[in-house]
Design a protein around this motif. Structure first.
Motif, mmCIF file in Angstrom:
data_model
loop_
_atom_site.group_PDB
_atom_site.id
_atom_site.type_symbol
_atom_site.label_atom_id
_atom_site.label_comp_id
_atom_site.label_asym_id
_atom_site.label_seq_id
_atom_site.Cartn_x
_atom_site.Cartn_y
_atom_site.Cartn_z
ATOM 1 N N TRP A 257 -1.686 2.593 10.327
ATOM 2 C CA TRP A 257 -0.737 3.000 9.282
ATOM 3 C C TRP A 257 0.613 3.392 9.892
ATOM 4 O O TRP A 257 1.664 2.968 9.421
ATOM 5 C CB TRP A 257 -1.346 4.145 8.484
ATOM 6 N N GLY B 4 8.673 6.985 -1.477
ATOM 7 C CA GLY B 4 7.555 7.470 -0.677
ATOM 8 C C GLY B 4 7.281 6.537 0.485
ATOM 9 O O GLY B 4 8.051 5.634 0.779
ATOM 10 N N GLU B 5 6.152 6.753 1.153
ATOM 11 C CA GLU B 5 5.741 5.922 2.278
ATOM 12 C C GLU B 5 4.954 4.720 1.766
ATOM 13 O O GLU B 5 4.123 4.849 0.875
ATOM 14 C CB GLU B 5 4.859 6.718 3.241
ATOM 15 N N CYS B 6 5.235 3.547 2.344
ATOM 16 C CA CYS B 6 4.544 2.303 1.965
ATOM 17 C C CYS B 6 4.282 1.475 3.216
ATOM 18 O O CYS B 6 4.922 1.655 4.240
ATOM 19 C CB CYS B 6 5.410 1.462 1.035
ATOM 20 N N CYS C 61 0.866 -1.178 0.000
ATOM 21 C CA CYS C 61 0.000 0.000 0.000
ATOM 22 C C CYS C 61 0.899 1.223 0.000
ATOM 23 O O CYS C 61 1.921 1.236 0.682
ATOM 24 C CB CYS C 61 -0.888 0.035 1.234
ATOM 25 N N ASP C 62 0.500 2.256 -0.723
ATOM 26 C CA ASP C 62 1.329 3.457 -0.801
ATOM 27 C C ASP C 62 0.685 4.673 -0.141
ATOM 28 O O ASP C 62 1.122 5.796 -0.351
ATOM 29 C CB ASP C 62 1.697 3.766 -2.245
ATOM 30 N N SER C 63 -0.361 4.447 0.655
ATOM 31 C CA SER C 63 -1.003 5.566 1.352
ATOM 32 C C SER C 63 -1.814 5.045 2.535
ATOM 33 O O SER C 63 -2.162 3.865 2.600
ATOM 34 C CB SER C 63 -1.927 6.329 0.403
ATOM 35 N N GLU C 64 -2.141 5.952 3.442
ATOM 36 C CA GLU C 64 -2.963 5.580 4.590
ATOM 37 C C GLU C 64 -4.367 5.192 4.143
ATOM 38 O O GLU C 64 -4.973 4.269 4.691
ATOM 39 C CB GLU C 64 -3.019 6.727 5.600
ATOM 40 N N GLU C 65 -4.884 5.872 3.132
ATOM 41 C CA GLU C 65 -6.227 5.554 2.619
ATOM 42 C C GLU C 65 -6.274 4.119 2.093
ATOM 43 O O GLU C 65 -7.219 3.381 2.343
ATOM 44 C CB GLU C 65 -6.636 6.526 1.517
ATOM 45 N N CYS C 66 -5.248 3.739 1.356
ATOM 46 C CA CYS C 66 -5.151 2.372 0.833
ATOM 47 C C CYS C 66 -5.090 1.379 1.990
ATOM 48 O O CYS C 66 -5.784 0.371 1.996
ATOM 49 C CB CYS C 66 -3.909 2.267 -0.044
ATOM 50 N N HIS C 67 -4.271 1.680 2.996
ATOM 51 C CA HIS C 67 -4.086 0.783 4.137
ATOM 52 C C HIS C 67 -5.386 0.584 4.920
ATOM 53 O O HIS C 67 -5.675 -0.511 5.392
ATOM 54 C CB HIS C 67 -2.994 1.341 5.053
ATOM 55 N N LYS D 209 4.066 1.652 8.416
ATOM 56 C CA LYS D 209 4.619 2.352 7.253
ATOM 57 C C LYS D 209 6.139 2.441 7.345
ATOM 58 O O LYS D 209 6.718 2.427 8.431
ATOM 59 C CB LYS D 209 4.009 3.743 7.109
#
Length: 149
Positions: A125, A80-82, A42-48, A129
């Motif tokens: 997250w 980026g953050e993952c 996942c590449d974002s908090e929303e995805c997570h 992350k």
């Protein structure tokens, strides 16, 4: 004419986003078999927050195996953050097996940076992350096969 082409090449390469590899060490194998570990990113908090529906299945290359751990490489992950989730696919079905109504995982699972003995809930997250840069990034996933409260 040469200066024209050099400028074009400079423009093309200046917009390229450099990606690094993620090296994953997976440990705490309780089932000594040769079935695969499957990964999702996942590449974002929303995805997570979407849990299983947010994570994208990701191919990982097995690069080292010992009695205690396996090491994998996911190539060309953008900076980026993952966050990373993994499960040990004991029956090699290609999907995480879950029980009945509650959907409790029936196979060992783990998340990046999360070091617990028992999974009680989907982690936050900020707990899982990690930052991916332009060079290799290392992360550890500890498998857990105990679930619930």
């Amino acid at each position: 004419m040469i200066f024209f082409w050099l400028n074009i090449l400079f423009i093309i390469f200046s917009f390229q986003v450099f990606a690094g590899d993620v090296i994953i060490t997976v440990d705490r194998f309780k089932h000594n078999n040769k079935t695969p570990v499957r990964f999702s990113l996942c590449d974002s908090e929303e995805c997570h927050k979407k849990r299983d529906k947010g994570y994208m299945d990701t191919d990982a290359e097995l690069i080292e195996v010992t009695e205690n751990f396996r090491k994998y490489r996911i190539k060309n992950v953008g900076p980026g953050e993952c966050s990373l989730s993994a499960y040990h696919d004991l029956n090699n079905s290609g999907k995480l097996e879950r029980s009945g109504i509650l959907g409790i995982p029936q196979e060992p699972i783990g998340f990046s940076r999360l070091d617990v003995q028992k999974v009680r809930r989907h982690p936050k997250w900020d707990d899982v992350k990690f930052h991916v840069g332009e060079t290799d990034t290392s992360v550890t996933v500890h498998l857990v096969d105990r679930f619930g409260l």
